[in-house]
Design a protein around this motif. Structure first.
Motif, PDB file in Angstrom:
ATOM      1  N   THR A  21       0.830  -1.205   0.000  1.00  0.00           N
ATOM      2  CA  THR A  21       0.000   0.000   0.000  1.00  0.00           C
ATOM      3  C   THR A  21       0.864   1.255   0.000  1.00  0.00           C
ATOM      4  O   THR A  21       0.643   2.189  -0.781  1.00  0.00           O
ATOM      5  CB  THR A  21      -0.923   0.008   1.231  1.00  0.00           C
ATOM      6  N   VAL A  22       1.862   1.259   0.878  1.00  0.00           N
ATOM      7  CA  VAL A  22       2.759   2.413   0.989  1.00  0.00           C
ATOM      8  C   VAL A  22       3.557   2.614  -0.298  1.00  0.00           C
ATOM      9  O   VAL A  22       3.681   3.729  -0.819  1.00  0.00           O
ATOM     10  CB  VAL A  22       3.700   2.219   2.196  1.00  0.00           C
ATOM     11  N   THR A  23       4.087   1.516  -0.846  1.00  0.00           N
ATOM     12  CA  THR A  23       4.909   1.623  -2.058  1.00  0.00           C
ATOM     13  C   THR A  23       4.083   2.102  -3.246  1.00  0.00           C
ATOM     14  O   THR A  23       4.538   2.959  -4.028  1.00  0.00           O
ATOM     15  CB  THR A  23       5.557   0.259  -2.378  1.00  0.00           C
ATOM     16  N   ASP A  24       2.875   1.573  -3.396  1.00  0.00           N
ATOM     17  CA  ASP A  24       2.013   2.004  -4.495  1.00  0.00           C
ATOM     18  C   ASP A  24       1.705   3.501  -4.398  1.00  0.00           C
ATOM     19  O   ASP A  24       1.693   4.214  -5.411  1.00  0.00           O
ATOM     20  CB  ASP A  24       0.707   1.205  -4.493  1.00  0.00           C
ATOM     21  N   ASP A  58       7.280   5.962   4.841  1.00  0.00           N
ATOM     22  CA  ASP A  58       8.380   5.035   5.133  1.00  0.00           C
ATOM     23  C   ASP A  58       8.137   3.657   4.520  1.00  0.00           C
ATOM     24  O   ASP A  58       7.048   3.087   4.646  1.00  0.00           O
ATOM     25  CB  ASP A  58       8.555   4.881   6.647  1.00  0.00           C
ATOM     26  N   MET A  59       9.176   3.144   3.859  1.00  0.00           N
ATOM     27  CA  MET A  59       9.147   1.803   3.274  1.00  0.00           C
ATOM     28  C   MET A  59      10.218   0.954   3.953  1.00  0.00           C
ATOM     29  O   MET A  59      11.321   1.434   4.223  1.00  0.00           O
ATOM     30  CB  MET A  59       9.398   1.881   1.766  1.00  0.00           C
ATOM     31  N   GLN A  60       9.909  -0.287   4.203  1.00  0.00           N
ATOM     32  CA  GLN A  60      10.834  -1.165   4.910  1.00  0.00           C
ATOM     33  C   GLN A  60      11.869  -1.784   3.978  1.00  0.00           C
ATOM     34  O   GLN A  60      13.020  -2.004   4.368  1.00  0.00           O
ATOM     35  CB  GLN A  60      10.051  -2.277   5.624  1.00  0.00           C
ATOM     36  N   GLU A  61      11.485  -2.063   2.748  1.00  0.00           N
ATOM     37  CA  GLU A  61      12.372  -2.779   1.839  1.00  0.00           C
ATOM     38  C   GLU A  61      13.140  -1.806   0.948  1.00  0.00           C
ATOM     39  O   GLU A  61      12.564  -0.925   0.318  1.00  0.00           O
ATOM     40  CB  GLU A  61      11.558  -3.750   0.974  1.00  0.00           C
ATOM     41  N   GLU A  62      14.453  -2.004   0.894  1.00  0.00           N
ATOM     42  CA  GLU A  62      15.316  -1.134   0.105  1.00  0.00           C
ATOM     43  C   GLU A  62      14.954  -1.191  -1.383  1.00  0.00           C
ATOM     44  O   GLU A  62      15.052  -0.197  -2.106  1.00  0.00           O
ATOM     45  CB  GLU A  62      16.775  -1.529   0.306  1.00  0.00           C
ATOM     46  N   VAL A 104      10.942   3.656  -6.197  1.00  0.00           N
ATOM     47  CA  VAL A 104      10.404   5.017  -6.125  1.00  0.00           C
ATOM     48  C   VAL A 104      11.414   6.008  -6.705  1.00  0.00           C
ATOM     49  O   VAL A 104      11.053   6.920  -7.465  1.00  0.00           O
ATOM     50  CB  VAL A 104      10.053   5.381  -4.670  1.00  0.00           C
ATOM     51  N   LEU A 105      12.683   5.823  -6.376  1.00  0.00           N
ATOM     52  CA  LEU A 105      13.732   6.707  -6.890  1.00  0.00           C
ATOM     53  C   LEU A 105      13.821   6.628  -8.411  1.00  0.00           C
ATOM     54  O   LEU A 105      13.913   7.648  -9.100  1.00  0.00           O
ATOM     55  CB  LEU A 105      15.066   6.334  -6.248  1.00  0.00           C
TER      56      LEU A 105
END
Length: 412
Positions: free
Chosen positions: A314-317, A345-349, A355-356
């Motif tokens: 959800t956060v990443t999307d 905040d995302m937990q996985e690098e 996103v970058l």
């Protein structure tokens, strides 16, 4: 398909660039103040500041222009000498200099000027004293960039330089050669004028807003130009005949009684996209705060609750959608300086990297140079974007008298 929409009034020219109906660029300019950035002046140095390694130059504007030492020294001095002279060795009070505005006066600051000159055309940015050839990285494939670089080396004279713009990939060799001759002649005229006049004096004014947009973003083979003023339509047509001989661009005069910016619709998108809170298509939000020193964007999930029950997804999307919208809004608002984005905040690098990459990909379409510094220890994204002119929409806002500048009132 892109549409370049140009609205003219007695005091203003406004341009909007839409892609598939969505606003991606907006600019406005007072008719009597057009084309300050890129213009040439003969100025007189009025103050030399050793502590700042800079000089102030009177070019005839309300505030003196700022000339930094690196903008006075030859572009390739580092290849000629290991030591750099001080400002006192190369500048003196009363000295007359030929300068070009690189950054318009903003707020209480005067213009920034340079002695590294450049004249942009549709295919070429001509640099009379640069002594190198560069090719836009947006031109593909690599073999075409190599071919264009070789052509540039063949066309240029000793000491001259040029940047072959993205549009050069669509032009033929004869078009590039003709444009180089025209830009070279333009530079000769500026230099001759400078030699025959006393400072301070304006030598050359860049194109007006509509012509600059046609030169820089309009693709005559694919895009459409719509204007609501017959005289402006005539000027644009003559300019394109000179710049793009043999091309039949799609140009239309808007005759409908409904205002041009309501027909397309630019007005509604401006009010939405310049607000403090911007809704993302999926339900997330951006909170946009701008100060004199930097711009801060806060990303929130808003109404978006996700679909698969995973918080990380959800956060990443939301962050991926925000990255696309932030890139568009930076270009649309013409934000300059430091930009800090507080993504969720995302937990996985790997997701942070996604996103970058998405942000970099969308920023690559922006004509204005930006630089992503990276993630801070607090998880914020740092970046910068070059500022050349006052934001077009900013001309239609005034500070709120009640909060003394914290809020803004739209006077458009």
């Amino acid at each position: 398909m892109k549409q370049l929409v140009v609205h003219n009034e007695a005091e203003w020219t406004e341009t909007a660039l839409l892609e598939d109906g969505r606003l991606i660029e907006f600019a406005a300019e007072r008719v009597r103040e057009y084309g300050m950035a890129g213009s040439f002046y003969k100025g007189r140095i009025v103050n030399v500041l050793p502590g700042m390694q800079a000089a102030f130059v009177d070019i005839g504007l309300k505030k003196n222009a700022f000339l930094y030492i690196d903008d006075m020294l030859p572009a390739h001095l580092d290849k000629q000498s290991d030591t750099k002279p001080s400002i006192e060795q190369i500048a003196r009070k009363g000295q007359q200099v030929l300068v070009q505005i690189t950054k318009e006066p903003l707020g209480g600051k005067g213009a920034r000027v340079t002695m590294h000159y450049s004249l942009p055309g549709r295919y070429i940015v001509y640099m009379p004293e640069a002594d190198y050839v560069a090719v836009s990285r947006k031109i593909e494939p690599e073999s075409e960039r190599v071919r264009l670089k070789s052509l540039g080396e063949h066309l240029r004279r000793s000491g001259e330089g040029m940047i072959l713009r993205t549009a050069a990939g669509d032009g033929n060799d004869d078009s590039l050669g003709e444009e180089l001759k025209r830009l070279r002649s333009q530079w000769d005229s500026i230099r001759s004028f400078a030699e025959s006049t006393e400072a301070p004096h304006e030598l050359f004014r860049d194109l007006d807003l509509a012509q600059r947009m046609i030169r820089d973003v309009f693709n005559p083979n694919a895009d459409e130009l719509i204007l609501d003023d017959a005289e402006a339509r005539e000027r644009a047509g003559l300019y394109m005949q000179r710049m793009m001989p043999g091309v039949q661009p799609r140009v239309r005069l808007h005759r409908d009684p409904t205002p041009l910016f309501e027909t397309y619709p630019v007005e509604r998108q401006l009010h939405r996209d310049f607000g403090r809170k911007i809704w993302l298509p999926g339900g997330g939000t951006l909170i946009w705060d701008q100060t004199e020193a930097l711009t801060v964007v806060d990303v929130n999930t808003g109404k978006f609750t996700g679909a698969d029950g995973s918080l990380e997804t959800t956060v990443t999307d939301t962050n991926l959608e925000a990255a696309e919208e932030i890139a568009r809004l930076l270009r649309l608002r013409d934000v300059g300086g430091i930009v800090i984005v507080d993504f969720i905040d995302m937990q996985e690098e790997s997701n942070r990297q996604r996103v970058l990459v998405r942000l970099e990909e969308k920023l690559s379409k922006d004509r204005t140079q930006s630089h992503i510094v990276g993630w801070t220890k607090l998880g914020l994204l740092e970046m910068t974007r070059k500022k050349v002119r006052e934001s077009g929409a900013g001309l239609f806002y005034e500070p709120c008298s009640t909060c003394e500048g914290t809020g803004r009132i739209m006077i458009r």
